[in-house]
Design an enzyme around this catalytic site. Sequence first.
Site: not given
Length: 228
Positions: A110, A133, A137, A204, A207
């Site tokens: 992480d 990311d 939602k 990327t 992208e």
Amino acid sequence: MILNNSRPIRSYIKRQGRLTNAQKNAIEFHGRNYLMDFQDKHISFDNLFVKNLPIVFEIGFGMGGATHQITKDNPEKNYIVTDVHQPGIGNLIKLCTLDSLENIKIIEYDGLEVLRTMFINHCLLGINIFFPDPWHKKRHNKRRLINKDSLELFSKKIMFGGMLHIASDWEPYAMKIIDLIRQDSNYQIINNHFNERPKFRPETKYESRGIRLGHKVWDILAMRRKPL
Ligand SMILES: C[S@@+](CC[C@H](N)C(=O)[O-])C[C@H]1O[C@@H](n2cnc3c(N)ncnc32)[C@H](O)[C@@H]1O
């Protein structure tokens, strides 16, 4: 006894994803040149790289294509990059091995934890986060990598005059990030045209997919200000 089961909210889901033979071989035979373990303490940069150069940190390189290109284009900088996605790690090692790059280290962990734990304050020339990311939602918004707290963490680790570079193709997230950065006196946004990709940032993989779907892209370049 009441057990505290609360787990930290992560900005990623660890996907299993099958590794190709090339990715597996890259990790097995060349991993030692590129992989670095997470360490629960500050690390020293001395002798970490072949040359002692300013360090740029990246969170979430995905399949690593753009990261490899940036590393190759900038031999005057060292890169420490993180992701938790094994096929991407194998792919990035493969690409770096083909070019014998010596200015990159990969940590499978992480990126927020790595930043918090392994780096002393104001040691980084910059932080790159390309297409985090979107967690679009509403109930997932809390998983977003970029928020008020992470911006504060980044400002502690970037040196004065250093750069935070974020790109996103998810408009509400990009707008939120711009808003948060504008409210944070530690940063000054230095680009006027968010929808123009800077020449030094290659397109990327994520992208390209967004562009195919008709998404616009925002690049946000924020300089770490010196305190007044
Ligand atoms: C949407 S993808 C974009 C990948 C790549 N930057 C691109 O543009 O193609 C986001 C990546 O960030 C990684 N990621 C998300 N949160 C992370 C974290 N806290 N530390 C390290 N990697 C993270 C995910 O595993 C995923 O590979």
